[in-house]
Write an enzyme that holds these catalytic residues in place. Structure first.
Site, PDB file in Angstrom:
ATOM      1  N   ASP A  17      37.578  49.690  34.300  1.00 32.61           N
ATOM      2  CA  ASP A  17      38.460  48.750  34.980  1.00 32.61           C
ATOM      3  C   ASP A  17      38.518  49.155  36.455  1.00 32.61           C
ATOM      4  OD1 ASP A  17      40.595  46.832  35.374  1.00 32.61           O
ATOM      5  OD2 ASP A  17      41.970  48.539  35.341  1.00 32.61           O
ATOM      6  N   ASP A  19      41.231  47.751  39.358  1.00 32.57           N
ATOM      7  CA  ASP A  19      42.586  47.902  39.909  1.00 32.57           C
ATOM      8  C   ASP A  19      43.450  48.761  38.997  1.00 32.57           C
ATOM      9  OD1 ASP A  19      43.087  45.600  42.251  1.00 32.57           O
ATOM     10  OD2 ASP A  19      41.471  45.145  40.849  1.00 32.57           O
ATOM     11  N   ASP A 196      44.048  50.694  32.693  1.00 30.85           N
ATOM     12  CA  ASP A 196      45.441  51.086  32.897  1.00 30.85           C
ATOM     13  C   ASP A 196      46.459  50.054  32.441  1.00 30.85           C
ATOM     14  OD1 ASP A 196      44.701  49.283  35.121  1.00 30.85           O
ATOM     15  OD2 ASP A 196      46.707  49.759  35.855  1.00 30.85           O
TER      16      ASP A 196
END
Length: 249
Positions: A17, A19, A196
């Site tokens: 991922d 961001d 996240d």
């Protein structure tokens, strides 16, 4: 209790991922800071893994290319709606734009009434960011749920960190990882997915099923069995990846 994460191996397949995982979250999607150290690290991981690295993001491929300058790198954008393979070929899931465009008009009016909200119109998906006005989170959630009817319009509401996104149902980061895993250089490797956010949970589920390493960045409930503290911890872990001998790129 999360398991200790082993040292990275050049024989694994890496799905990352962006961001909140490789770069710090910003107040708005356009405010992110992409440093040269990250770009160098992405290049090193891609090389040392024999090309088995793909970025998996909610951003569009065009946005990722513009910000990262990695136009030849395998990537999945818009939560798997679009994907670029290791040969540079683009794959897109076709969807009807009618419902999304109708909802976009309502959301534009919503952000006019509440200036702290940010509408991110990605074309096939729509995101409302309420990081500037977190008190409006519950209100935005109720408003968007009135807009989405999964049984009739094929859309779903995807929560994230101070963001809610309307996207086509059944396509997500997990399906993107599964699509990568049936083709070289990812095929036959142990997958690693680091993310996240709630949007990454689909990816964690797929990686767990494949016997790989699902890694959650930061705190919070998760399907991931491993955890790294923050963006710096992710970068530090990736820097420990040794070179893969005998690979010609």
């Amino acid at each position: 209790m999360s398991k200790p994460l082993p040292r990275p191996s050049p024989n694994w397949a890496y799905f990352l991922d962006v961001d909140g995982t490789l770069i710090e979250l910003a107040e708005t999607p356009t405010d992110i800071d992409v440093d040269q150290g990250l770009l160098d690290l992405i290049g090193v991981v891609h090389l040392r893994s024999g090309g088995a690295l793909a970025l998996i993001s909610g951003r569009s491929l065009a946005d990722l290319d513009q910000r990262l300058g990695q136009t030849g790198l395998p990537m999945a954008g818009l939560h798997g709606l679009e994907r670029r393979d290791q040969f540079g070929h683009l794959h897109r899931h076709e969807i009807s734009p009618n419902h999304i465009r109708r909802i976009a008009d309502h959301l534009a009016a919503l952000t006019e009434r509440h200036p702290g909200l940010i509408l991110e119109d990605k074309g096939p998906t729509l995101a409302i960011h309420y990081r500037r006005v977190p008190r409006l989170g519950s209100y935005v959630d109720r408003f968007l749920r009135q807009m989405v009817d999964p049984e009739h319009d094929g859309l779903q509401l995807q929560p994230g960190k101070k963001v809610l996104e309307i996207k086509p149902a059944g396509i997500n980061k997990g399906t993107a990882i599964a699509e990568f895993m049936i083709h070289p250089p990812f095929m036959g490797r142990i997958p690693v997915f680091i993310g996240d956010d709630l949007t990454d949970e689909h990816g964690f589920e797929v990686v767990n099923t494949l016997g790989g390493f699902a890694v959650k960045v930061g705190r919070g409930r998760t399907r991931a069995k491993y955890r790294l503290k923050d963006v710096n911890a992710v970068r530090t872990w990736l820097r420990n990846l040794p070179s893969l001998k005998g690979i010609s790129l």
